[in-house]
Motif scaffolding. Sequence first.
Motif, PDB file in Angstrom:
ATOM      1  N   HIS A  77       0.802  -1.229   0.000  1.00  0.00           N
ATOM      2  CA  HIS A  77       0.000   0.000   0.000  1.00  0.00           C
ATOM      3  C   HIS A  77       0.837   1.282   0.000  1.00  0.00           C
ATOM      4  CE1 HIS A  77      -3.379  -2.653   0.714  1.00  0.00           C
ATOM      5  NE2 HIS A  77      -2.698  -3.176   1.713  1.00  0.00           N
ATOM      6  N   GLU A  78       2.152   1.147  -0.056  1.00  0.00           N
ATOM      7  CA  GLU A  78       3.001   2.340  -0.064  1.00  0.00           C
ATOM      8  C   GLU A  78       2.905   3.075  -1.392  1.00  0.00           C
ATOM      9  OE1 GLU A  78       7.434   3.746   1.404  1.00  0.00           O
ATOM     10  OE2 GLU A  78       7.162   1.651   0.797  1.00  0.00           O
ATOM     11  N   GLU A  79       2.718   2.347  -2.479  1.00  0.00           N
ATOM     12  CA  GLU A  79       2.590   3.010  -3.776  1.00  0.00           C
ATOM     13  C   GLU A  79       1.415   3.981  -3.773  1.00  0.00           C
ATOM     14  OE1 GLU A  79       2.241   2.071  -8.541  1.00  0.00           O
ATOM     15  OE2 GLU A  79       1.702   0.486  -7.138  1.00  0.00           O
ATOM     16  N   GLU A  80       0.294   3.581  -3.190  1.00  0.00           N
ATOM     17  CA  GLU A  80      -0.880   4.454  -3.132  1.00  0.00           C
ATOM     18  C   GLU A  80      -0.573   5.714  -2.320  1.00  0.00           C
ATOM     19  OE1 GLU A  80      -1.149   1.125  -2.185  1.00  0.00           O
ATOM     20  OE2 GLU A  80      -2.132   0.365  -3.982  1.00  0.00           O
ATOM     21  N   TYR A  81       0.177   5.533  -1.241  1.00  0.00           N
ATOM     22  CA  TYR A  81       0.536   6.700  -0.430  1.00  0.00           C
ATOM     23  C   TYR A  81       1.444   7.636  -1.228  1.00  0.00           C
ATOM     24  CZ  TYR A  81       2.217   9.604   3.371  1.00  0.00           C
ATOM     25  OH  TYR A  81       2.535  10.687   4.169  1.00  0.00           O
ATOM     26  N   LEU A  82       2.420   7.080  -1.916  1.00  0.00           N
ATOM     27  CA  LEU A  82       3.311   7.913  -2.724  1.00  0.00           C
ATOM     28  C   LEU A  82       2.545   8.625  -3.841  1.00  0.00           C
ATOM     29  CD1 LEU A  82       6.433   5.593  -2.972  1.00  0.00           C
ATOM     30  CD2 LEU A  82       6.325   7.826  -1.855  1.00  0.00           C
ATOM     31  N   GLU A  83       1.580   7.933  -4.422  1.00  0.00           N
ATOM     32  CA  GLU A  83       0.744   8.550  -5.467  1.00  0.00           C
ATOM     33  C   GLU A  83       0.019   9.775  -4.915  1.00  0.00           C
ATOM     34  OE1 GLU A  83       0.615   7.796  -8.647  1.00  0.00           O
ATOM     35  OE2 GLU A  83       1.736   5.927  -8.601  1.00  0.00           O
ATOM     36  N   ILE A 132       7.980   3.511 -11.028  1.00  0.00           N
ATOM     37  CA  ILE A 132       7.564   2.343 -10.246  1.00  0.00           C
ATOM     38  C   ILE A 132       7.220   1.233 -11.224  1.00  0.00           C
ATOM     39  CG2 ILE A 132       5.858   1.399  -8.638  1.00  0.00           C
ATOM     40  CD1 ILE A 132       5.660   4.191  -7.391  1.00  0.00           C
ATOM     41  N   THR A 133       7.810   0.080 -10.986  1.00  0.00           N
ATOM     42  CA  THR A 133       7.615  -1.075 -11.850  1.00  0.00           C
ATOM     43  C   THR A 133       7.429  -2.312 -10.968  1.00  0.00           C
ATOM     44  OG1 THR A 133       8.563  -2.254 -13.733  1.00  0.00           O
ATOM     45  CG2 THR A 133      10.111  -1.482 -12.068  1.00  0.00           C
ATOM     46  N   GLU A 134       7.273  -3.452 -11.582  1.00  0.00           N
ATOM     47  CA  GLU A 134       7.174  -4.686 -10.808  1.00  0.00           C
ATOM     48  C   GLU A 134       8.552  -5.303 -10.667  1.00  0.00           C
ATOM     49  OE1 GLU A 134       4.316  -7.185 -12.779  1.00  0.00           O
ATOM     50  OE2 GLU A 134       2.644  -6.172 -11.801  1.00  0.00           O
TER      51      GLU A 134
END
Length: 168
Positions: A46-52, A60-62
């Motif tokens: 869920h960190e990607e959502e926070y950074l967004e 950001i990639t897989e």
Amino acid sequence: MSDYSLIYEKLYKLFDNTTPMHFDCGLLCSHSCCRDNGSGMYLFPHEEEYLESLGHDFTITESNFIFNDSFVKLLVCNGYCNRGIRPLSCRIFPLFPYLRNGRISVDFDPRAKGMCPLLFTDIDELYILGLFRLKVFKAGTIVSDITELANFLENYSAELDTIARFKL
């Protein structure tokens, strides 16, 4: 704001004014951990959502690391960032709060080997501040209190242990 946003806000603030040394340690190595070397840093769940929500400019990639049947997101630095919104993995580097057998221990991230001069134990002037080490431990305890994040931290710890076995 989600519960995870509140958690990441708390974790990020923990390191707002605390870094491994009293000065920008990137001056010692020409910011080698910030240059795009293709390896990047894993993002916590869920960190990607926070950074967004913060409006980042990272790539950001897989990754090839799998957690909960999904590829973990990998943040690749573009060489410079707004340090106020860098991810948790960057904030705690070159240390890591390993979670093994339900216990947190702080040690070096094996990916820092060959890159980070703070791993040199024979140079008295190069040492990681105790406060930074303590905050990495605190971040680990915060993360380990949340089931999904604790499971991720345990898997991430195992992944770093595997990397450590293969690094020279």
